[in-house]
Structure formats: structure tokens, C-alpha cells
Design an enzyme around this catalytic site. Structure first.
Site, PDB file in Angstrom:
ATOM      1  N   GLN A 168      -4.673  -0.981  -7.433  1.00  0.00           N
ATOM      2  CA  GLN A 168      -5.290  -0.082  -6.463  1.00  0.00           C
ATOM      3  C   GLN A 168      -5.884   1.120  -7.186  1.00  0.00           C
ATOM      4  O   GLN A 168      -5.279   1.652  -8.106  1.00  0.00           O
ATOM      5  CB  GLN A 168      -4.274   0.400  -5.443  1.00  0.00           C
ATOM      6  CG  GLN A 168      -4.868   1.279  -4.336  1.00  0.00           C
ATOM      7  CD  GLN A 168      -3.814   1.752  -3.351  1.00  0.00           C
ATOM      8  OE1 GLN A 168      -3.114   2.721  -3.603  1.00  0.00           O
ATOM      9  NE2 GLN A 168      -3.707   1.055  -2.220  1.00  0.00           N
TER      10      GLN A 168
ATOM     11  N   SER B   4      -6.643   6.019  -0.474  1.00  0.00           N
ATOM     12  CA  SER B   4      -6.880   4.726  -1.119  1.00  0.00           C
ATOM     13  C   SER B   4      -8.366   4.397  -1.064  1.00  0.00           C
ATOM     14  O   SER B   4      -9.014   4.595  -0.038  1.00  0.00           O
ATOM     15  CB  SER B   4      -6.082   3.628  -0.415  1.00  0.00           C
ATOM     16  OG  SER B   4      -4.696   3.895  -0.448  1.00  0.00           O
TER      17      SER B   4
ATOM     18  N   ASP C  79       0.822  -1.213   0.000  1.00  0.00           N
ATOM     19  CA  ASP C  79       0.000   0.000   0.000  1.00  0.00           C
ATOM     20  C   ASP C  79       0.857   1.264   0.000  1.00  0.00           C
ATOM     21  O   ASP C  79       0.331   2.361  -0.117  1.00  0.00           O
ATOM     22  CB  ASP C  79      -0.939  -0.006   1.214  1.00  0.00           C
ATOM     23  CG  ASP C  79      -1.987   1.096   1.157  1.00  0.00           C
ATOM     24  OD1 ASP C  79      -2.537   1.339   0.075  1.00  0.00           O
ATOM     25  OD2 ASP C  79      -2.239   1.727   2.205  1.00  0.00           O
TER      26      ASP C  79
END
Length: 288
Positions: free
Chosen positions: A279, A229, A205
Site C-alpha cells: 500500500q 490511502s 487496510d
């Protein structure tokens, strides 16, 4: 804090407390300011799901959504649903809860290990990590260009070290939506394959969303931007060690609708593609 202590702290945070059948609680890592770091929640949710699956079924994929901003000041509770255990695959759903409300959900699939057909994209030819400046050294050299309000976060020490092939400062000019970054844990990690997978989920991440920001000359500390995110997907392809260098090859094929879409391929030093990531994140310009 010494490197060994920082890694031990992360390992400890991933050792969730079991508070009831299918119910776990995790403390927060030092990463993040006020709001939770998304990689921590991904990694802890994967730990919670893995604790309900037989050891001979490692995870091969996960898909997650961030629903609410997490509160860094309180622990996270993880509720696991055991959806199915078949002959080869097991599926689990996890809800992360704070203040009585879900902040994140994750679906993960686990599979018994088996042989099969194989192919992969080749690892790009980039300088090795030994030829690159460490991320912390680069950050310290750039500190005088960072707003005071963002400086503590910019200089925060982390249990994962990064070395960027192109260490360009956010907001210093538009660049192609691509970047290659080496990373690894800053100290040895115990010989536990499940732990290495969860730590890779934690690290996956980091840096990825910034790929979609590069063409637009965005800095994450810009008050005119809202950056977060939205979802995260991760696939495991082959064994690896997170305390040895891994190359994170990132690109962003498209941004639209105030969202940036990002992809990542993670290779080990020998060129084996060990994991893939996607993502989408919010990159919204706000009216101030």
C-alpha cells in the site's frame, strides 16, 4: 454491541444487494467517521467481483486505487466489468460509485485451484497473541494522551481485534518503519472461504499505512498532517481463517514525495504465509 453482533454486522455489510446484472449496492459499516473506511470498499468490491465468477475460481490478487473520499452517509454502488474468462483465469474490474462519481476502482484476478512449486519467507519469531495486551485495553490505557477531537475514533470498537508486539502510541517518538501485529475477528465467522478472504481484505487496510509514519513521529490526529490511502494490492497464497490469529508483518522501505510505501506479510498461527499486501499512502505536511 456484543462481539457476535459486530462480526454479524460486518458479514451482513459484505452481503451485497444485487440491483442489476453486474451492478451491486453495499451499505456502510460502523467503521469510519464521516469518510468511508477504505478496507470496507476494498472488501465490498471484491465481493462484487467474486459474485460474477464461478465458485471454483477463488481470487488470487487484487489491485485498487482510492480516487475520492467516500461519503459514510450513503451506500456505495459497485459496477463490475467482466473482462475475461479463460481456461484457468478470470479477470474483473470494479468501479465504486457515490453521488454519480467513481470514488475507487479495483482489478481482480481469479484462478482455478492447482498445485505448483512452493516456497516462502519464514514467519518471524515474535511473542504469541496470548502474551500481548489487547488493542482495546491498550487504547483505554492511553486515552488520556489523545486529543478530545480524536478520542471517539481512537476508542471505537471494531469487529477485528489487534494485538501489537510494540504497542507504542503514535507521536510518542520516532521508531523504525516496521511493526508486527496479530489480528483476528472478535467472534466466529461462518465457514465460507470467500467470506474469510473478503474479511481479510477488510482488515488488511488497518494499521499498514501507519508503518511509514513511525520514523517521522507522526500521529494520525495531527492537524498538520494529511493522511490517506492512495492504493492497495493484495495477494492470496493459501487458505486461512480470519477468526483465528493471523500475524501481520509490516515494513516501509521508503517514503518520499509526500507518500509512504508499505508492505505486509500475513501468516497463520502455524507459520504459513497466507497473503501479501502492499500500500502507498499520502503522508503530507500541510501549512496551517
Amino acid at each position: 454491541m456484543r462481539p457476535e453482533e459486530m462480526v454479524a454486522d460486518l458479514v451482513s455489510a459484505l452481503d451485497l444487494e444485487r440491483i442489476e446484472e453486474n451492478l451491486f449496492r453495499g451499505r456502510n459499516t460502523g467503521e469510519g467517521f464521516r469518510r468511508l473506511f477504505g478496507g470496507q470498499v476494498i472488501a465490498q468490491a471484491l465481493v462484487a467481483a467474486s459474485r460474477t465468477v464461478a465458485d471454483d475460481r477463488p481470487p488470487h490478487s487484487l489491485h485498487a486505487y482510492f480516487m475520492r473520499e467516500g461519503d459514510h452517509s450513503v451506500p456505495v454502488v459497485y459496477q463490475v466489468e467482466r473482462d475475461r474468462d479463460g481456461k484457468s483465469f478470470s479477470t474483473r474490474r470494479v468501479i465504486a460509485i457515490q453521488h454519480g462519481r467513481p470514488i475507487f476502482n479495483l482489478a481482480a484476478s481469479f484462478q482455478v485451484e492447482e498445485k505448483g512449486l512452493e516456497h516462502q519467507f519464514d514467519m518471524p519469531d515474535v511473542p504469541g497473541p496470548e502474551a500481548l495486551i489487547s488493542d482495546m485495553e491498550w487504547r483505554r490505557q492511553s486515552a488520556d494522551q489523545i486529543p478530545e477531537a480524536a478520542l471517539a475514533r481512537f476508542l471505537q470498537e471494531r469487529p477485528i481485534e489487534f494485538r501489537r508486539v510494540d504497542p507504542s502510541l503514535p507521536g510518542s517518538g520516532a521508531r523504525p518503519p516496521q511493526q508486527n501485529i496479530w489480528f483476528k475477528a472478535i467472534a466466529p465467522v461462518p465457514d465460507d472461504a470467500a467470506l474469510h478472504r473478503c474479511m481479510l481484505a477488510y482488515a488488511s487496510d488497518m494499521t499498514l499505512l501507519s508503518t511509514s509514519e513511525r520514523p517521522h513521529n507522526i500521529a494520525w490526529w495531527d492537524e498538520a498532517m494529511q493522511i490517506a490511502s492512495l492504493d492497495h494490492a493484495l495477494w492470496f497464497h493459501a487458505p486461512f481463517r480470519v477468526d483465528d490469529w493471523l500475524l501481520y508483518v509490516q515494513d516501509s522501505p521508503r517514503s518520499s514525495g509526500a507518500r509512504g510505501f508499505n508492505r505486509g506479510l500475513i501468516y497463520d498461527r502455524s507459520g504459513v504465509l497466507v497473503a501479501s499486501v502492499t500500500q502507498e499512502g499520502l503522508i503530507r505536511k500541510r501549512d496551517l
